[in-house]
Every structure is written in structure tokens, then in C-alpha cells.
Design a protein around this motif. Structure first.
Motif, PDB file in Angstrom:
ATOM      1  N   GLN A 171       0.845  -1.184   0.000  1.00 37.73           N
ATOM      2  CA  GLN A 171       0.000   0.000   0.000  1.00 37.73           C
ATOM      3  C   GLN A 171       0.888   1.243   0.000  1.00 37.73           C
ATOM      4  OE1 GLN A 171      -3.302   0.666  -0.305  1.00 37.73           O
ATOM      5  NE2 GLN A 171      -3.603  -1.496  -0.770  1.00 37.73           N
ATOM      6  N   HIS A 172       0.355   2.366  -0.457  1.00 39.08           N
ATOM      7  CA  HIS A 172       1.182   3.537  -0.725  1.00 39.08           C
ATOM      8  C   HIS A 172       2.022   3.973   0.479  1.00 39.08           C
ATOM      9  CE1 HIS A 172      -0.879   3.837  -4.508  1.00 39.08           C
ATOM     10  NE2 HIS A 172      -2.053   3.968  -3.914  1.00 39.08           N
ATOM     11  N   SER A 173       1.425   4.077   1.646  1.00 30.66           N
ATOM     12  CA  SER A 173       2.177   4.524   2.823  1.00 30.66           C
ATOM     13  C   SER A 173       3.259   3.514   3.196  1.00 30.66           C
ATOM     14  CB  SER A 173       1.228   4.740   4.002  1.00 30.66           C
ATOM     15  OG  SER A 173       0.509   3.558   4.305  1.00 30.66           O
ATOM     16  N   ASP A 174       2.964   2.231   3.034  1.00 30.78           N
ATOM     17  CA  ASP A 174       3.959   1.193   3.331  1.00 30.78           C
ATOM     18  C   ASP A 174       5.099   1.221   2.326  1.00 30.78           C
ATOM     19  OD1 ASP A 174       2.448   0.283   5.489  1.00 30.78           O
ATOM     20  OD2 ASP A 174       1.265  -1.058   4.230  1.00 30.78           O
ATOM     21  N   GLY A 175       4.779   1.574   1.073  1.00 28.28           N
ATOM     22  CA  GLY A 175       5.823   1.703   0.063  1.00 28.28           C
ATOM     23  C   GLY A 175       6.790   2.817   0.406  1.00 28.28           C
ATOM     24  N   ALA A 176       6.253   3.936   0.904  1.00 31.97           N
ATOM     25  CA  ALA A 176       7.107   5.050   1.324  1.00 31.97           C
ATOM     26  C   ALA A 176       8.032   4.615   2.456  1.00 31.97           C
ATOM     27  CB  ALA A 176       6.242   6.230   1.760  1.00 31.97           C
ATOM     28  N   ASN A 177       7.482   3.884   3.427  1.00 31.80           N
ATOM     29  CA  ASN A 177       8.290   3.412   4.549  1.00 31.80           C
ATOM     30  C   ASN A 177       9.349   2.412   4.091  1.00 31.80           C
ATOM     31  OD1 ASN A 177       6.847   4.934   6.422  1.00 31.80           O
ATOM     32  ND2 ASN A 177       5.351   3.308   6.781  1.00 31.80           N
ATOM     33  N   ALA A 178       8.990   1.562   3.145  1.00 31.13           N
ATOM     34  CA  ALA A 178       9.950   0.581   2.627  1.00 31.13           C
ATOM     35  C   ALA A 178      11.120   1.276   1.936  1.00 31.13           C
ATOM     36  CB  ALA A 178       9.253  -0.369   1.658  1.00 31.13           C
ATOM     37  N   LEU A 179      10.834   2.361   1.236  1.00 29.96           N
ATOM     38  CA  LEU A 179      11.905   3.127   0.595  1.00 29.96           C
ATOM     39  C   LEU A 179      12.833   3.733   1.641  1.00 29.96           C
ATOM     40  CD1 LEU A 179      13.123   4.462  -1.983  1.00 29.96           C
ATOM     41  CD2 LEU A 179      11.603   6.406  -1.512  1.00 29.96           C
ATOM     42  N   LEU A 180      12.260   4.361   2.645  1.00 31.07           N
ATOM     43  CA  LEU A 180      13.062   5.064   3.639  1.00 31.07           C
ATOM     44  C   LEU A 180      13.872   4.116   4.518  1.00 31.07           C
ATOM     45  CD1 LEU A 180      10.524   7.835   4.742  1.00 31.07           C
ATOM     46  CD2 LEU A 180      12.389   8.017   3.090  1.00 31.07           C
ATOM     47  N   THR A 181      13.403   2.890   4.681  1.00 35.09           N
ATOM     48  CA  THR A 181      14.112   1.911   5.521  1.00 35.09           C
ATOM     49  C   THR A 181      15.024   0.987   4.713  1.00 35.09           C
ATOM     50  OG1 THR A 181      12.182   0.435   5.415  1.00 35.09           O
ATOM     51  CG2 THR A 181      12.343   1.920   7.316  1.00 35.09           C
ATOM     52  N   GLY A 182      15.124   1.250   3.405  1.00 30.14           N
ATOM     53  CA  GLY A 182      16.064   0.491   2.583  1.00 30.14           C
ATOM     54  C   GLY A 182      15.592  -0.883   2.148  1.00 30.14           C
ATOM     55  N   GLN A 183      14.288  -1.171   2.321  1.00 32.33           N
ATOM     56  CA  GLN A 183      13.775  -2.473   1.890  1.00 32.33           C
ATOM     57  C   GLN A 183      13.612  -2.555   0.378  1.00 32.33           C
ATOM     58  OE1 GLN A 183      10.358  -3.827   4.404  1.00 32.33           O
ATOM     59  NE2 GLN A 183      10.770  -1.952   5.554  1.00 32.33           N
ATOM     60  N   GLU A 185      14.673  -0.153  -3.401  1.00 30.33           N
ATOM     61  CA  GLU A 185      15.591   0.884  -3.869  1.00 30.33           C
ATOM     62  C   GLU A 185      14.870   2.016  -4.594  1.00 30.33           C
ATOM     63  OE1 GLU A 185      19.529  -0.273  -5.140  1.00 30.33           O
ATOM     64  OE2 GLU A 185      18.942  -2.363  -4.901  1.00 30.33           O
ATOM     65  N   ALA A 186      13.597   1.815  -4.890  1.00 37.62           N
ATOM     66  CA  ALA A 186      12.784   2.874  -5.482  1.00 37.62           C
ATOM     67  C   ALA A 186      11.325   2.598  -5.155  1.00 37.62           C
ATOM     68  CB  ALA A 186      12.997   2.963  -6.985  1.00 37.62           C
ATOM     69  N   TRP A 187      10.520   3.609  -5.361  1.00 37.26           N
ATOM     70  CA  TRP A 187       9.091   3.513  -5.029  1.00 37.26           C
ATOM     71  C   TRP A 187       8.289   4.299  -6.055  1.00 37.26           C
ATOM     72  CZ3 TRP A 187       6.707   7.772  -1.760  1.00 37.26           C
ATOM     73  CH2 TRP A 187       5.342   7.545  -1.522  1.00 37.26           C
ATOM     74  N   ALA A 188       7.244   3.687  -6.573  1.00 41.95           N
ATOM     75  CA  ALA A 188       6.293   4.404  -7.410  1.00 41.95           C
ATOM     76  C   ALA A 188       5.338   5.112  -6.456  1.00 41.95           C
ATOM     77  CB  ALA A 188       5.540   3.440  -8.334  1.00 41.95           C
ATOM     78  N   GLY A 189       5.581   6.393  -6.242  1.00 42.75           N
ATOM     79  CA  GLY A 189       4.939   7.111  -5.150  1.00 42.75           C
ATOM     80  C   GLY A 189       3.594   7.706  -5.501  1.00 42.75           C
ATOM     81  N   LEU A 190       2.857   8.060  -4.472  1.00 39.89           N
ATOM     82  CA  LEU A 190       1.553   8.713  -4.623  1.00 39.89           C
ATOM     83  C   LEU A 190       1.432   9.808  -3.573  1.00 39.89           C
ATOM     84  CD1 LEU A 190      -1.297   8.514  -6.114  1.00 39.89           C
ATOM     85  CD2 LEU A 190      -2.069   7.399  -4.026  1.00 39.89           C
ATOM     86  N   ASP A 191       0.984  10.978  -4.006  1.00 41.75           N
ATOM     87  CA  ASP A 191       0.684  12.045  -3.050  1.00 41.75           C
ATOM     88  C   ASP A 191      -0.552  11.683  -2.224  1.00 41.75           C
ATOM     89  OD1 ASP A 191       2.681  13.916  -3.354  1.00 41.75           O
ATOM     90  OD2 ASP A 191       1.690  14.972  -4.991  1.00 41.75           O
ATOM     91  N   PRO A 192      -0.630  12.131  -0.975  1.00 39.12           N
ATOM     92  CA  PRO A 192       0.307  13.039  -0.303  1.00 39.12           C
ATOM     93  C   PRO A 192       1.512  12.350   0.337  1.00 39.12           C
ATOM     94  CG  PRO A 192      -1.567  12.621   1.107  1.00 39.12           C
ATOM     95  CD  PRO A 192      -1.860  11.912  -0.183  1.00 39.12           C
TER      96      PRO A 192
END
Length: 327
Positions: A171-183, A185-192
Motif C-alpha cells: 500500500q502507498h504509505s507502506d511503500g514510502a516506509n519501505a523506501l526510507l528503511t532500505g527495503q 531501492e525505489a518507489w512508485a509514489g503517490l501524493d500526499p
């Protein structure tokens, strides 16, 4: 004679039952006691509408209750539509197209924004600066949503496909966290969420393309629209009120988004700035954008090869309700 009378009575009884059933169905079809709308952080218009209670006011005059359900992403909104948990769901146009191609009976009846709500994101210290560098790496994306489709289209443009990397479905918020924690290497992001990591963590939006973001569509279940066309028009009328208010009051709209999503005001403002609210009636522009997205999805086998993309898109984009109420 007795057999003949019994037969006549059976026929009469059957006719009475059919009449009763028909009357019951007609009554059920004609009565609308509640309308269920979704709201989403990626749809500022829905947040304003919910905040001010304009839908409740409009339907109260008709004796109809309004209920709200939060959608965390297009995939959730479509799940709610398919399960009849909501009557109206907010999604990216391409996500609705995938659902429609799989038999979901929905119609896109209103455009709540033309957003630049997705991009490919890495951390600020990452060496990844191009799509080609994603080959063989882990990339987070929410399957069936605009960021996922944005990723597929970006890969195809450089001769790659989903098979050339590992897409981690989050899910979008989990993808952001996965990026920041190094799980990943990139994330197809969604605002906000994307604006938040950009501001808070210095994340890098290394690939942006406004035209690959499909429109934000308000979708209705086809059976609901068929039975209650006047309710569809009422929903569009109040959405129009909210859309105009957001255009005229961007600072207040950002305040509402910040409060609802429990985010910093600066994050809400950046997310809101990436939305174009100028053209609410679905039509040719959406048909072109979704046809292009559908062709990419078909090449990736996300949409089956035997699906007629043009036919599905034209069935999904329905302008008559918006045209009936928008000047």
C-alpha cells in the motif's frame, strides 16, 4: 372438473405471486434510503465535500442518509465498489479501467482532478537517477493503481518490463516506509505520501511526467446509476460545489487535507499544488489517456489480450450526468 379448477387456481396463484414480486421489486428499486460515498487523501475535493456536509444537506431534502468510507488507494475504492460497500468510489482512471476490463460494472461519471500525483522516487542519497538503473532491483508499488501503471509505462519507454525488476506490492504509505528503511531501492509514489517523504526526508522524484498520470475519476456502480440517475446528478452537483470551493480556497483546502491525513501543512500544500481542478466533465481527453494506458497494461498482461480496450474505455467514460448538471 376438479383437476381443471385446481389448474386454474395454480395459474392464478402464480400470476399473483409474479405481480407481487414485480411490485416489490419496483418499490425496492424506487426507494433510496442511503448513499455511500468514499473519501480519499488523494482527492482533496472529496475531503472538502465531507468537511462541509454539502452531500448531507442535498440528500436530507430527499430523506436520504449519507455515509462516508475512507479509501486508502484506488484498489481499495474498487474493492468497495465491487462489494457494494460504496456507491461512489474515487480512483485513478487507469485503475478503474483495469477493474472494468475484469468485468467490474462501473462507470466514470466525473473528473475530480487532473493530478500529477505519482512519480518514481528514490532516497536523496541514492545513485539511481534513471529508469534503466532499476533493472534487477526492488521497487515498491501498489498493484492496480496509477503509480503502478506509471512504473509500467516508464519501463516500457526504455525497453524494459516488469520482468526486469522485482515489484514489491505494498500500500502507498507502506511503500514510502519501505523506501526510507532500505527495503526497496525505489518507489512508485503517490501524493500526499510522496510529498511527505520529499519534504521530510529529502526524497528525490527522479522521474516525473504529468501526462502519464491518468485522471482522478469518480466512479459509480452501473446498477446504482441505472436505478437512481437523479442521485448520481445530485452527487455531481455537490462535487461541483466542492471543486469550485477548492479552486477559490487553496489554503483552506490544504488545511483540511492536513487535518484529515494528519500531516504537516507544507506537505498538504505541495500535494494540493500538483492538482489541476479545471475540467470536471469526462470526455475525449480521458478516452485518449486511458486508451494509451490500456495498451501498455495489455502488453504487460495486466489486461487480457482479448479485451477490446477502445470498447471498454468508451463504455466506462460516461459524460451525460455531468453534462446534465454542469454549466
Amino acid at each position: 372438473m376438479r383437476k381443471w379448477i385446481a389448474g386454474v387456481l395454480l395459474v392464478i396463484g402464480a400470476l399473483l405471486m409474479m405481480t407481487a414480486c414485480s411490485t416489490g421489486e419496483g418499490k425496492e428499486k424506487g426507494e433510496l434510503k442511503k448513499v455511500v460515498l468514499d473519501y480519499a487523501y488523494y482527492s482533496p475535493t472529496s475531503l472538502a465535500l465531507k468537511e462541509f456536509g454539502w452531500a448531507e444537506e442535498a440528500f436530507k431534502e430527499q430523506g436520504i442518509e449519507v455515509e462516508w468510507i475512507l479509501s486508502h488507494g484506488s484498489n481499495k475504492a474498487l474493492e468497495f465498489l465491487n462489494s457494494k460497500s460504496v456507491d461512489f468510489g474515487s480512483t485513478a482512471g487507469a485503475a478503474a479501467l483495469i477493474a472494468k476490463s475484469n468485468g467490474s460494472p462501473i462507470e466514470s461519471v466525473y473528473i475530480y482532478s487532473k493530478p500529477e500525483w505519482t512519480a518514481l522516487v528514490t532516497t536523496g542519497d541514492s545513485d539511481n537517477t534513471s529508469v534503466e538503473q532499476l533493472k534487477g532491483k526492488k521497487v515498491a508499488a501498489t498493484l492496480g493503481t496509477d503509480p503502478y501503471i506509471f512504473l509500467l509505462r516508464s519501463l516500457q519507454e526504455v525497453g524494459l518490463s516488469s520482468k526486469d525488476l522485482e515489484i514489491v506490492n505494498l500500500q502507498h504509505s507502506d511503500g514510502a516506509n519501505a523506501l526510507l528503511t532500505g527495503q526497496v531501492e525505489a518507489w512508485a509514489g503517490l501524493d500526499p505520501h510522496m510529498a511527505k517523504v520529499e519534504i521530510d526526508s529529502g526524497a528525490n522524484l527522479f522521474l516525473r511526467d504529468h501526462e502519464k498520470n491518468t485522471y482522478g475519476t469518480l466512479n459509480v456502480r452501473s446498477d446504482f446509476a441505472e436505478q437512481h440517475p437523479e442521485a448520481v446528478e445530485t452527487v455531481i452537483e455537490v462535487y461541483e460545489k466542492a471543486r469550485k470551493w477548492v479552486i477559490e480556497n487553496p489554503e483552506e483546502a490544504a488545511d483540511i487535507l492536513a487535518k484529515e491525513a494528519e500531516m504537516q501543512l507544507e506537505v498538504a500544500q505541495k500535494s494540493l499544488e500538483r492538482n489541476d481542478f479545471s475540467d470536471p466533465i469526462p470526455g475525449l481527453m480521458q478516452i485518449k489517456a486511458l486508451t494509451a494506458a490500456g495498451e501498455v497494461l495489455q502488453s504487460e498482461n495486466v489486461i487480457k489480450g482479448n479485451v477490446d480496450i477502445s470498447k471498454i474505455v468508451n463504455e466506462m467514460i460516461v459524460d451525460r450526468y455531468s453534462k446534465a448538471v454542469i454549466e
